[in-house]
Scaffold this motif. Structure first.
Motif: not given
Length: 163
Positions: A46-59
């Motif tokens: 699946g595609t998950d937007n907001w897998y994590q809180e933004p960290a080092d530019g990744y979300r």
């Protein structure tokens, strides 16, 4: 009739028979699971937007929606979900691409080694990317390639379909 209630404060991936009946919770903890695709072996990515809180530019991320999977965005609350370990890692962790569409290549119009690749529409990055999945432990990892890109400020792919 004959179903059961499920409660929680997180997004989830559920299944049920086409005619109704009990709802099974497959995995949960998502903030924004956008779309899923079934692989030939029955796995679900699946595609998950907001897998994590933004960290080092990744979300955002591609995730393996494995049965019993718990994802890290929200602490599990509500109907218990059987678990066998820690939260699941992403197949690939991405910046805030804002996934907006997903499909698996099934046809023969592209190079044979592309078969079963995932094509993902990325609203924010103005592209459609191709993900070549490869086994990684008990899940998958992805090699990501640009497929269609655009630089016009109004180009935001909203979905991707094979035709």
């Amino acid at each position: 009739a004959g179903g059961r209630w499920a409660e929680g404060r997180t997004g989830g991936f559920f299944r049920s028979q086409p005619g109704g009946g009990p709802v099974d919770i497959i995995s949960r903890g998502f903030e924004n699971l956008v779309e899923v695709e079934f692989l030939p072996g029955g796995e679900v990515i699946g595609t998950d937007n907001w897998y994590q809180e933004p960290a080092d530019g990744y979300r955002d991320a591609l995730v393996d929606c494995a049965p019993g999977g718990l994802y890290p965005f929200r602490t599990e609350e509500g109907t218990p979900l059987p678990r066998t370990g820690l939260t699941l890692p992403p197949v690939v962790l991405l910046p805030a691409v804002a996934h907006s569409g997903l499909t698996r290549l099934r046809g023969s119009g592209f190079p044979p080694e592309w078969r079963d690749s995932l094509f993902v529409a990325e609203h924010n990055t103005r592209k459609v990317s191709r993900h070549a999945l490869r086994p990684h432990g008990s899940t998958f990892a992805s090699d990501r390639f640009d497929f269609v890109t655009g630089s016009h400020p109004d180009f935001h792919p909203a979905d991707v379909l094979e035709d």
